[in-house]
Design a protein around this motif. Structure first.
Motif, PDB file in Angstrom:
ATOM      1  N   LYS A 156       0.841  -1.200   0.000  1.00  0.00           N
ATOM      2  CA  LYS A 156       0.000   0.000   0.000  1.00  0.00           C
ATOM      3  C   LYS A 156       0.878   1.251   0.000  1.00  0.00           C
ATOM      4  O   LYS A 156       1.879   1.302   0.708  1.00  0.00           O
ATOM      5  N   ILE A 157       0.491   2.248  -0.795  1.00  0.00           N
ATOM      6  CA  ILE A 157       1.223   3.513  -0.787  1.00  0.00           C
ATOM      7  C   ILE A 157       0.615   4.414   0.278  1.00  0.00           C
ATOM      8  O   ILE A 157      -0.581   4.686   0.257  1.00  0.00           O
ATOM      9  N   VAL A 158       1.452   4.833   1.218  1.00  0.00           N
ATOM     10  CA  VAL A 158       0.996   5.681   2.320  1.00  0.00           C
ATOM     11  C   VAL A 158       1.854   6.942   2.360  1.00  0.00           C
ATOM     12  O   VAL A 158       2.774   7.095   1.555  1.00  0.00           O
ATOM     13  N   GLY A 159       1.541   7.826   3.298  1.00  0.00           N
ATOM     14  CA  GLY A 159       2.353   9.016   3.485  1.00  0.00           C
ATOM     15  C   GLY A 159       1.526  10.287   3.417  1.00  0.00           C
ATOM     16  O   GLY A 159       0.314  10.255   3.187  1.00  0.00           O
ATOM     17  N   ILE A 160       2.212  11.401   3.625  1.00  0.00           N
ATOM     18  CA  ILE A 160       1.548  12.706   3.684  1.00  0.00           C
ATOM     19  C   ILE A 160       0.750  12.978   2.404  1.00  0.00           C
ATOM     20  O   ILE A 160      -0.429  13.352   2.454  1.00  0.00           O
ATOM     21  N   ASP A 161       1.383  12.787   1.250  1.00  0.00           N
ATOM     22  CA  ASP A 161       0.688  13.090  -0.013  1.00  0.00           C
ATOM     23  C   ASP A 161      -0.479  12.137  -0.242  1.00  0.00           C
ATOM     24  O   ASP A 161      -1.538  12.553  -0.728  1.00  0.00           O
ATOM     25  N   ALA A 162      -0.291  10.862   0.101  1.00  0.00           N
ATOM     26  CA  ALA A 162      -1.360   9.875  -0.084  1.00  0.00           C
ATOM     27  C   ALA A 162      -2.577  10.272   0.748  1.00  0.00           C
ATOM     28  O   ALA A 162      -3.718  10.210   0.274  1.00  0.00           O
ATOM     29  N   GLU A 163      -2.323  10.728   1.975  1.00  0.00           N
ATOM     30  CA  GLU A 163      -3.447  11.078   2.857  1.00  0.00           C
ATOM     31  C   GLU A 163      -4.104  12.396   2.450  1.00  0.00           C
ATOM     32  O   GLU A 163      -5.333  12.511   2.440  1.00  0.00           O
ATOM     33  N   ILE A 164      -3.282  13.388   2.119  1.00  0.00           N
ATOM     34  CA  ILE A 164      -3.877  14.666   1.689  1.00  0.00           C
ATOM     35  C   ILE A 164      -4.615  14.452   0.362  1.00  0.00           C
ATOM     36  O   ILE A 164      -5.721  14.954   0.159  1.00  0.00           O
ATOM     37  N   GLY A 165      -4.017  13.665  -0.533  1.00  0.00           N
ATOM     38  CA  GLY A 165      -4.651  13.356  -1.824  1.00  0.00           C
ATOM     39  C   GLY A 165      -6.019  12.716  -1.626  1.00  0.00           C
ATOM     40  O   GLY A 165      -6.986  13.066  -2.319  1.00  0.00           O
ATOM     41  N   ALA A 166      -6.105  11.805  -0.667  1.00  0.00           N
ATOM     42  CA  ALA A 166      -7.379  11.124  -0.411  1.00  0.00           C
ATOM     43  C   ALA A 166      -8.432  12.111   0.095  1.00  0.00           C
ATOM     44  O   ALA A 166      -9.599  12.035  -0.297  1.00  0.00           O
ATOM     45  N   LEU A 167      -8.006  13.051   0.942  1.00  0.00           N
ATOM     46  CA  LEU A 167      -8.962  14.039   1.457  1.00  0.00           C
ATOM     47  C   LEU A 167      -9.416  15.003   0.365  1.00  0.00           C
ATOM     48  O   LEU A 167     -10.580  15.419   0.325  1.00  0.00           O
ATOM     49  N   ILE A 168      -8.497  15.339  -0.537  1.00  0.00           N
ATOM     50  CA  ILE A 168      -8.876  16.204  -1.667  1.00  0.00           C
ATOM     51  C   ILE A 168      -9.905  15.481  -2.533  1.00  0.00           C
ATOM     52  O   ILE A 168     -10.941  16.043  -2.897  1.00  0.00           O
ATOM     53  N   ALA A 169      -9.625  14.208  -2.837  1.00  0.00           N
ATOM     54  CA  ALA A 169     -10.551  13.423  -3.663  1.00  0.00           C
ATOM     55  C   ALA A 169     -11.930  13.379  -3.003  1.00  0.00           C
ATOM     56  O   ALA A 169     -12.957  13.546  -3.670  1.00  0.00           O
TER      57      ALA A 169
END
Ligand code: ARG
Length: 247
Positions: free
Chosen positions: A49-62
């Protein structure tokens, strides 16, 4: 006549439904984020699984866009082109907003700050940026570290790697003298490898932002709105603090 009108109404209703259905299907609800998942703590693998700051912020933007996030892992070097040709909707990879890239893509408002730093071996004679003169410097290809190193120390001084970890490995085995890379990945690599240290002197301070196609100003606007809201809600700070605990 009445019957005829009813048939027309029916045909029109069916046509309308078909159009709605088709447009629903066409407008797929997936936000494709291109990244290079070799850049902890912004994007990296935890298992598969790809995790991290960008993955989490990206998910919230989506989520704010009522879309589902799909993360596509690729070479950092290919992200801008993938944004341009539409194979991804946005590039989010601890990517620095930089005037050169702005010729090819649009950037969102910034959501984080990065600093270019220098990693050397513990006890190295290299103590400052100036000491890098005449030395072999490793960088991740096509990053800002690459362009700074190349313009400040010359093409011959620079060795390019597909990711930061490969550069750090070569630093450890002595085939290069230093690595120029963003501070947080630098900390992660130094923590994971014996005998390395980060120079006190910071190279440059940068703003991380999301790259979007110049053909899609509407998406850019939506992303900017989402970022503004997430900042206001304290969500961005929350995610950053989770991955980068204050010293
Ligand atoms: N901030 C630097 C740049 O924009 C490095 C980013 C590298 N990101 C990555 N996911 N490998 O050039």
């Amino acid at each position: 006549m009445k019957k005829f009108a009813r048939i027309i109404a029916l045909v029109m209703a069916v046509a309308l439904m078909a159009t709605l259905f088709a447009s629903c299907k066409k407008e797929d609800n997936v936000l494709k984020m291109g990244t290079n998942a070799a850049f902890p703590p912004y994007e990296y693998y935890e298992g598969d699984k790809i995790v991290g700051i960008d993955a989490e912020i990206g998910a919230l933007i989506a989520k704010k866009l009522d879309m589902e996030l799909e993360i596509v892992d690729m070479d950092f070097n290919g992200i801008i082109a993938a944004v341009q040709n539409g194979s991804i909707d946005m590039g989010m990879a601890g990517m620095t907003k930089d005037p050169d890239r702005e010729k090819s893509v649009n950037f969102s408002t910034s959501y984080a700050t990065g600093v270019q730093v220098v990693i050397v071996k513990e006890g190295s004679a290299i103590k400052s940026i100036d000491d890098l003169k005449g030395k072999k410097i490793g960088v991740q290809e096509a990053t800002t570290g690459d362009s700074y190193a190349t313009s400040d120390f010359g093409e011959e001084a620079v060795k390019r790697y597909v990711n930061g970890a490969a550069a750090v490995q070569d630093l450890q085995n002595g085939s290069i003298d230093a690595v120029i890379i963003d501070n947080e990945p630098a900390k992660a690599f130094v923590a994971a490898n014996e005998g390395l240290t980060i120079l006190e002197t910071e190279y440059t301070v940068e703003e991380y932002a999301i790259a979007v196609s110049k053909d899609d100003p509407e998406l850019l606007e939506k992303i900017n709105k989402a970022i503004a809201e997430l900042k206001e809600e304290g969500k961005i700070d929350e995610i950053i603090n989770k991955y980068i605990p204050a010293e």
